[in-house]
Design a protein around this motif. Sequence first.
Motif, PDB file in Angstrom:
ATOM      1  N   VAL A   1      16.814   4.458 -14.559  1.00  0.00           N
ATOM      2  CA  VAL A   1      15.735   3.486 -14.795  1.00  0.00           C
ATOM      3  C   VAL A   1      16.102   2.077 -14.335  1.00  0.00           C
ATOM      4  CG1 VAL A   1      14.366   2.370 -16.618  1.00  0.00           C
ATOM      5  CG2 VAL A   1      14.862   4.832 -16.756  1.00  0.00           C
ATOM      6  N   PHE A   2      17.358   1.674 -14.608  1.00  0.00           N
ATOM      7  CA  PHE A   2      17.811   0.294 -14.394  1.00  0.00           C
ATOM      8  C   PHE A   2      16.834  -0.666 -15.076  1.00  0.00           C
ATOM      9  CE2 PHE A   2      18.597  -3.377 -11.291  1.00  0.00           C
ATOM     10  CZ  PHE A   2      19.706  -3.818 -11.969  1.00  0.00           C
ATOM     11  N   THR A   3      16.313  -1.700 -14.399  1.00  0.00           N
ATOM     12  CA  THR A   3      15.405  -2.639 -15.092  1.00  0.00           C
ATOM     13  C   THR A   3      13.959  -2.147 -15.083  1.00  0.00           C
ATOM     14  OG1 THR A   3      15.120  -3.994 -13.098  1.00  0.00           O
ATOM     15  CG2 THR A   3      16.879  -4.650 -14.612  1.00  0.00           C
ATOM     16  N   GLY A   4      13.700  -1.057 -14.332  1.00  0.00           N
ATOM     17  CA  GLY A   4      12.412  -0.406 -14.498  1.00  0.00           C
ATOM     18  C   GLY A   4      11.349  -0.625 -13.434  1.00  0.00           C
ATOM     19  N   TYR A   5      11.740  -0.959 -12.211  1.00  0.00           N
ATOM     20  CA  TYR A   5      10.706  -1.122 -11.178  1.00  0.00           C
ATOM     21  C   TYR A   5       9.926   0.185 -10.975  1.00  0.00           C
ATOM     22  CZ  TYR A   5       8.288  -2.550  -6.926  1.00  0.00           C
ATOM     23  OH  TYR A   5       7.304  -2.851  -6.000  1.00  0.00           O
ATOM     24  N   SER A   6      10.665   1.276 -10.721  1.00  0.00           N
ATOM     25  CA  SER A   6       9.980   2.556 -10.483  1.00  0.00           C
ATOM     26  C   SER A   6       9.287   3.052 -11.748  1.00  0.00           C
ATOM     27  CB  SER A   6      10.960   3.598  -9.957  1.00  0.00           C
ATOM     28  OG  SER A   6      12.097   3.695 -10.789  1.00  0.00           O
ATOM     29  N   LEU A   7       9.838   2.707 -12.906  1.00  0.00           N
ATOM     30  CA  LEU A   7       9.233   3.116 -14.179  1.00  0.00           C
ATOM     31  C   LEU A   7       7.888   2.412 -14.383  1.00  0.00           C
ATOM     32  CD1 LEU A   7       9.234   4.513 -16.913  1.00  0.00           C
ATOM     33  CD2 LEU A   7      10.763   2.724 -17.779  1.00  0.00           C
TER      34      LEU A   7
ATOM     35  N   THR B   1       3.350  -7.556   5.542  1.00  0.00           N
ATOM     36  CA  THR B   1       1.952  -7.306   5.918  1.00  0.00           C
ATOM     37  C   THR B   1       1.324  -6.163   5.125  1.00  0.00           C
ATOM     38  OG1 THR B   1       2.466  -5.756   7.687  1.00  0.00           O
ATOM     39  CG2 THR B   1       2.346  -8.080   8.298  1.00  0.00           C
ATOM     40  N   ALA B   2       2.131  -5.167   4.738  1.00  0.00           N
ATOM     41  CA  ALA B   2       1.514  -3.979   4.129  1.00  0.00           C
ATOM     42  C   ALA B   2       1.893  -3.741   2.673  1.00  0.00           C
ATOM     43  CB  ALA B   2       1.888  -2.738   4.952  1.00  0.00           C
ATOM     44  N   VAL B   3       3.038  -4.239   2.245  1.00  0.00           N
ATOM     45  CA  VAL B   3       3.507  -3.875   0.900  1.00  0.00           C
ATOM     46  C   VAL B   3       3.257  -4.995  -0.117  1.00  0.00           C
ATOM     47  CG1 VAL B   3       5.465  -3.105  -0.480  1.00  0.00           C
ATOM     48  CG2 VAL B   3       5.229  -2.299   1.876  1.00  0.00           C
ATOM     49  N   TYR B   4       3.834  -6.176   0.122  1.00  0.00           N
ATOM     50  CA  TYR B   4       3.704  -7.244  -0.877  1.00  0.00           C
ATOM     51  C   TYR B   4       2.260  -7.666  -1.149  1.00  0.00           C
ATOM     52  CZ  TYR B   4       8.811  -7.750  -0.738  1.00  0.00           C
ATOM     53  OH  TYR B   4      10.156  -7.524  -0.819  1.00  0.00           O
ATOM     54  N   PRO B   5       1.386  -7.709  -0.129  1.00  0.00           N
ATOM     55  CA  PRO B   5       0.009  -8.117  -0.429  1.00  0.00           C
ATOM     56  C   PRO B   5      -0.703  -7.156  -1.385  1.00  0.00           C
ATOM     57  CG  PRO B   5       0.422  -8.217   1.931  1.00  0.00           C
ATOM     58  CD  PRO B   5       1.601  -7.509   1.313  1.00  0.00           C
ATOM     59  N   ARG B   6      -0.199  -5.914  -1.492  1.00  0.00           N
ATOM     60  CA  ARG B   6      -0.845  -4.917  -2.349  1.00  0.00           C
ATOM     61  C   ARG B   6      -0.047  -4.628  -3.622  1.00  0.00           C
ATOM     62  NH1 ARG B   6      -4.726  -1.469  -0.556  1.00  0.00           N
ATOM     63  NH2 ARG B   6      -5.884  -2.331   1.186  1.00  0.00           N
ATOM     64  N   GLU B   7       1.091  -5.295  -3.753  1.00  0.00           N
ATOM     65  CA  GLU B   7       1.955  -5.001  -4.905  1.00  0.00           C
ATOM     66  C   GLU B   7       1.354  -5.614  -6.175  1.00  0.00           C
ATOM     67  OE1 GLU B   7       5.752  -7.062  -5.008  1.00  0.00           O
ATOM     68  OE2 GLU B   7       6.789  -5.227  -5.624  1.00  0.00           O
ATOM     69  N   ALA B   8       1.277  -4.813  -7.241  1.00  0.00           N
ATOM     70  CA  ALA B   8       0.701  -5.298  -8.499  1.00  0.00           C
ATOM     71  C   ALA B   8       1.531  -6.465  -9.054  1.00  0.00           C
ATOM     72  CB  ALA B   8       0.645  -4.154  -9.507  1.00  0.00           C
TER      73      ALA B   8
ATOM     74  N   THR C   1      13.045   0.141  -3.741  1.00  0.00           N
ATOM     75  CA  THR C   1      12.432  -0.804  -2.814  1.00  0.00           C
ATOM     76  C   THR C   1      10.903  -0.665  -2.860  1.00  0.00           C
ATOM     77  OG1 THR C   1      12.662   0.712  -0.933  1.00  0.00           O
ATOM     78  CG2 THR C   1      14.466  -0.844  -1.297  1.00  0.00           C
ATOM     79  N   PRO C   2      10.196  -1.792  -2.703  1.00  0.00           N
ATOM     80  CA  PRO C   2       8.740  -1.783  -2.864  1.00  0.00           C
ATOM     81  C   PRO C   2       8.005  -0.866  -1.886  1.00  0.00           C
ATOM     82  CG  PRO C   2       9.581  -4.021  -2.951  1.00  0.00           C
ATOM     83  CD  PRO C   2      10.732  -3.155  -2.549  1.00  0.00           C
ATOM     84  N   ASP C   3       8.578  -0.610  -0.713  1.00  0.00           N
ATOM     85  CA  ASP C   3       7.918   0.306   0.230  1.00  0.00           C
ATOM     86  C   ASP C   3       7.966   1.744  -0.290  1.00  0.00           C
ATOM     87  OD1 ASP C   3      10.701   0.015   0.693  1.00  0.00           O
ATOM     88  OD2 ASP C   3      10.550   0.859   2.704  1.00  0.00           O
ATOM     89  N   VAL C   4       9.074   2.099  -0.920  1.00  0.00           N
ATOM     90  CA  VAL C   4       9.162   3.414  -1.569  1.00  0.00           C
ATOM     91  C   VAL C   4       8.164   3.465  -2.726  1.00  0.00           C
ATOM     92  CG1 VAL C   4      10.627   4.936  -2.965  1.00  0.00           C
ATOM     93  CG2 VAL C   4      11.547   3.879  -0.892  1.00  0.00           C
ATOM     94  N   GLY C   5       8.120   2.367  -3.482  1.00  0.00           N
ATOM     95  CA  GLY C   5       7.201   2.290  -4.614  1.00  0.00           C
ATOM     96  C   GLY C   5       5.759   2.511  -4.189  1.00  0.00           C
ATOM     97  N   GLN C   6       5.385   1.932  -3.068  1.00  0.00           N
ATOM     98  CA  GLN C   6       3.995   2.044  -2.613  1.00  0.00           C
ATOM     99  C   GLN C   6       3.628   3.500  -2.287  1.00  0.00           C
ATOM    100  OE1 GLN C   6       2.961   0.040   1.148  1.00  0.00           O
ATOM    101  NE2 GLN C   6       1.221  -0.865   0.070  1.00  0.00           N
ATOM    102  N   LEU C   7       4.534   4.210  -1.619  1.00  0.00           N
ATOM    103  CA  LEU C   7       4.263   5.624  -1.315  1.00  0.00           C
ATOM    104  C   LEU C   7       4.249   6.450  -2.607  1.00  0.00           C
ATOM    105  CD1 LEU C   7       3.870   7.934   0.763  1.00  0.00           C
ATOM    106  CD2 LEU C   7       6.349   8.225   0.739  1.00  0.00           C
ATOM    107  N   MET C   8       5.160   6.102  -3.508  1.00  0.00           N
ATOM    108  CA  MET C   8       5.227   6.804  -4.790  1.00  0.00           C
ATOM    109  C   MET C   8       3.912   6.669  -5.562  1.00  0.00           C
ATOM    110  SD  MET C   8       8.552   6.247  -7.050  1.00  0.00           S
ATOM    111  CE  MET C   8       8.229   6.438  -8.777  1.00  0.00           C
ATOM    112  N   GLY C   9       3.375   5.459  -5.545  1.00  0.00           N
ATOM    113  CA  GLY C   9       2.101   5.221  -6.233  1.00  0.00           C
ATOM    114  C   GLY C   9       1.009   6.115  -5.670  1.00  0.00           C
ATOM    115  N   MET C  10       1.003   6.257  -4.346  1.00  0.00           N
ATOM    116  CA  MET C  10      -0.022   7.085  -3.704  1.00  0.00           C
ATOM    117  C   MET C  10       0.171   8.567  -4.060  1.00  0.00           C
ATOM    118  SD  MET C  10      -0.987   7.454   0.325  1.00  0.00           S
ATOM    119  CE  MET C  10      -1.231   5.716   0.665  1.00  0.00           C
ATOM    120  N   LEU C  11       1.431   9.020  -4.062  1.00  0.00           N
ATOM    121  CA  LEU C  11       1.699  10.424  -4.399  1.00  0.00           C
ATOM    122  C   LEU C  11       1.350  10.727  -5.858  1.00  0.00           C
ATOM    123  CD1 LEU C  11       5.039  10.960  -2.429  1.00  0.00           C
ATOM    124  CD2 LEU C  11       2.803  11.959  -1.902  1.00  0.00           C
TER     125      LEU C  11
END
Length: 236
Positions: free
Chosen positions: A77-83, A25-32, A53-63
């Motif tokens: 980095v691994f495959t680069g989601y957070s990057l 409801t809150a993360v995937y609908p807003r994920e780029a 995880t995408p929920d961490v990513g969403q807060l990270m984007g806001m910060l």
Amino acid sequence: MGSKGMTPNAVLLQSKGLYEYILDTAVYPREAEPLKELRNATASHPLAFFGTTPDVGQLMGMLLKLVNAKKTIELGVFTGYSLLLTALNIPNDGRVMAIDPDREAFEIGFPIMQKAGVAHKIDFIEAEALPVLDKLLEDKENEGSFDFAFMDADKNNYLNYHERLMKLVKVGGIIIYDNTLWGGTVALPENAVPEGGKRLWRNSSIEFNRKVVGDQRAEISLAPLGDGIMICRRMF
Ligand SMILES: C[S@@+](CC[C@H](N)C(=O)[O-])C[C@H]1O[C@@H](n2cnc3c(N)ncnc32)[C@H](O)[C@@H]1O
Ligand SMILES: O=c1cc(-c2ccc(O)c(O)c2)oc2c(O)c(O)ccc12
């Protein structure tokens, strides 16, 4: 891509349904889109659970936006989601320095970063993180020069990274450490955790959390998103 049947397994919420609710409801609908694409490209990798995880990513984007991050650093980095998430949330002339000895995994995600038009913001360094940080600190100019840092490399070195990142990140800057609740094992008695890496990282995480809580230079929040993140804001 919804969360059904593919809930990231490195999460803490004990109710799978509640975690799926948050994602759906809150993360995937807003994920780029490029982030979804990168997640899909990583899904069949045997280490897919490494991905932030995408929920961490969403807060990270806001910060990143809140501190107007322009110059950032990422360890692990691994495959680069957070990057990719970082590159998407800093301005066009921003830079993210990304350090990981594993170039092969990075190359899975890099074409998606190119397609997303953010590759020019990324400076990938194929190396172990600690010597790179020490090298950066040899030049006083680098002290206090980063707005934001994301830490997701070898857990047993987190305290070593913390000492260096607290110098590299500016006053008012943010450092996020991932996996600081280590699958919830930090709250278990030691003998309830299997011997080996899991127990080692449990102990490292406990020690890390204790030390950072005692570090008066940082404001903190140990937030139970994903596998637990320790958010630090450098105060002085
Ligand atoms: C959990 S993964 C990172 C996940 C990534 N942040 C993402 O969003 O997909 C951990 C990474 O740390 C890297 N790593 C391990 N030891 C390291 C070190 N000493 N310095 C830098 N990276 C390291 C591994 O190669 C691995 O790719
Ligand atoms: O099982 C894991 C292991 C590791 C890990 C990272 C760097 C290392 O050098 C290393 O030896 C192990 O990191 C994880 C992670 O970051 C997750 O989000 C979820 C699970 C794991």
